[in-house]
Design an enzyme around this catalytic site. Structure first.
Site, PDB file in Angstrom:
ATOM      1  N   TYR A 147       0.850  -1.195   0.000  1.00  0.00           N
ATOM      2  CA  TYR A 147       0.000   0.000   0.000  1.00  0.00           C
ATOM      3  C   TYR A 147       0.888   1.247   0.000  1.00  0.00           C
ATOM      4  CZ  TYR A 147      -2.947   3.645   2.125  1.00  0.00           C
ATOM      5  OH  TYR A 147      -3.587   4.830   2.407  1.00  0.00           O
ATOM      6  N   LYS A 203       1.541   4.134  -2.789  1.00  0.00           N
ATOM      7  CA  LYS A 203       1.136   5.514  -2.467  1.00  0.00           C
ATOM      8  C   LYS A 203       2.312   6.454  -2.785  1.00  0.00           C
ATOM      9  CE  LYS A 203      -2.355   6.818  -0.759  1.00  0.00           C
ATOM     10  NZ  LYS A 203      -3.643   7.177  -1.467  1.00  0.00           N
TER      11      LYS A 203
END
Ligand SMILES: NC(=O)c1ccc[n+]([C@@H]2O[C@H](COP(=O)([O-])OP(=O)(O)OC[C@H]3O[C@@H](n4cnc5c(N)ncnc54)[C@H](O)[C@@H]3O)[C@@H](O)[C@H]2O)c1
Ligand SMILES: CC(C)=CCC[C@@H](C)[C@H]1CC[C@H]2C3=C(CC[C@]12C)[C@@]1(C)CC[C@H](O)[C@@H](C(=O)O)[C@@H]1CC3
Length: 341
Positions: A142, A146
């Site tokens: 994640y 990002k």
């Protein structure tokens, strides 16, 4: 508070999610015209025009961007997933589609919901500024994607498209599907008795309405030649709190016992790493969902709070709801998660 009136048209990508829907509600309050783009539909509102599609497809996005002044991009796969392909496709490639669709549709302002976690790699951060380098060893897929996403948005800032990245951390509030429900689920399973570390690590938890306010100010700031173009901004409650005090207030508020027994941070972090390694090995045979992933252990056991001075100076950000009120409103909103006697 005096609210600036406007008739600007916005698109909220991910507007059916937790943050996105709060953003939609506040934009309507402030008299914006609002389009929502999402792959699913979670609510109805006759003031909103909905577009269902996949943000990775420019052709899906274009109709939703017609005559739009500001695009807010707050869609992402759930952070708890461990599907690298999905994160890479949606957070990185999908964000590139969003940028090219903005350019093709003539949108002039793009606000990305990034995350303060882009600089976090499991070690203490105290009052961190936006000048900290991106994590060189991101703690999960994640965070890794990002970072890729934020870099892409900031470097695409140009004369025709003004871009900005908002970096919240630990967003909480009514309808959050993640933080409060996970904590309550752990309490119900008897897994919330433990404190990771000494219990005195300070973190930012940020009330959703403050995050929304930061996004709107960020979008409004993106005038031609503004210092905010092409930059990242932390948006916090400006009130770091001990992680375990925050969790205890939520748990006690909902009728559960607060965590009590301390476990050494380093011990648990390495156990979580080893367990994760074996889960990865076993993945073709069985999928095991970890309660204590290394990311969660790091988030629960280290200091990580950030300065929002840059947002205060550059677009007059200040949190609208203080921590006590925010926790109170959150607890009240989760009547269904309250402990039954
Ligand atoms: N929740 C937090 O604590 C937190 C903290 C910092 C940053 N963020 C960021 O804020 C943003 C919003 O998070 P949230 O908590 O509201 O998540 P959420 O899961 O509630 O909402 C995300 C939305 O994106 C949509 N979406 C996902 N993939 C899509 C695709 N391919 N096409 C179209 N729509 C798609 C989902 O359907 C969902 O409605 C995310 O970018 C997240 O990384 C969240
Ligand atoms: C170990 C323990 C007691 C965990 C329970 C709480 C967690 C469910 C919760 C605490 C901090 C939260 C958090 C996120 C998810 C839920 C928690 C781990 C994020 C990883 C969600 C995605 C965001 O972008 C992250 C961010 O940068 O703000 C969140 C960080 C905090």
């Amino acid at each position: 508070m005096a609210v600036r009136r406007s008739k600007k048209k916005c698109l909220v990508i991910g507007g059916c999610g937790f943050l996105g829907r709060h953003l939609v509600e506040e934009l309507l309050e402030r008299d914006y015209t609002v389009n929502v783009f999402d792959m699913r539909s979670t609510f109805e509102d006759e003031m909103v025009t909905f577009f269902i599609g996949d943000l990775c497809k420019t052709e899906d996005l274009l109709p939703a961007m017609e005559n739009v002044d500001i695009v807010f991009h707050c869609a992402s796969p759930a952070p708890s997933s461990d599907n690298y392909q999905l994160f890479y496709r949606v957070n990185y490639e999908g964000t590139k589609s969003v940028i090219s669709a903005c350019k093709e549709a003539g949108v002039q302002r793009l606000v990305l919901t990034s995350s303060a976690s882009v600089v976090f790699e499991g070690v203490d951060i105290q009052n961190g500024s936006e000048d900290l380098p991106y994590a060189s060893h991101p703690i999960d897929y994640y965070t890794e994607t990002k970072i890729l996403q934020e870099k892409e948005v900031l470097k695409s800032n140009c004369e025709d498209l003004h871009t900005i990245a908002v970096r919240p951390h630990g967003i909480f509030g009514p309808r959050d599907p993640q933080l409060v429900p996970t904590v309550v689920d752990m309490a119900r399973k008897g897994k919330s008795k433990y404190i990771i570390g000494d219990g005195r690590n300070l973190v930012d938890f940020t009330y959703v309405k403050n995050v929304v306010h930061g996004h709107i100010l960020a979008g409004e700031s993106l005038d031609e030649g503004s210092v905010t173009c092409g930059k990242a901004y932390h948006i916090t409650n400006d009130d770091p709190i001990y992680f375990w005090d925050f969790l205890s207030k939520i748990l006690i508020g909902l009728g559960y016992a607060a965590p009590r027994y301390k476990i050494p941070y380093t011990l648990l972090f390495y156990i979580a790493l080893v367990v994760q390694f074996f889960c990865t090995l076993l993945k073709p045979l069985v999928v095991i969902k970890l309660t204590f992933s290394p990311m969660r252990v790091a988030l629960a056991g280290t200091h990580h709070y950030y300065s929002c001075e840059r947002a205060k100076n550059d677009f007059a950000y200040k949190p609208l709801v203080n921590m006590d009120k925010a926790i109170d409103l959150t607890v009240q909103s989760y009547a269904e998660l309250r402990k039954k006697d």
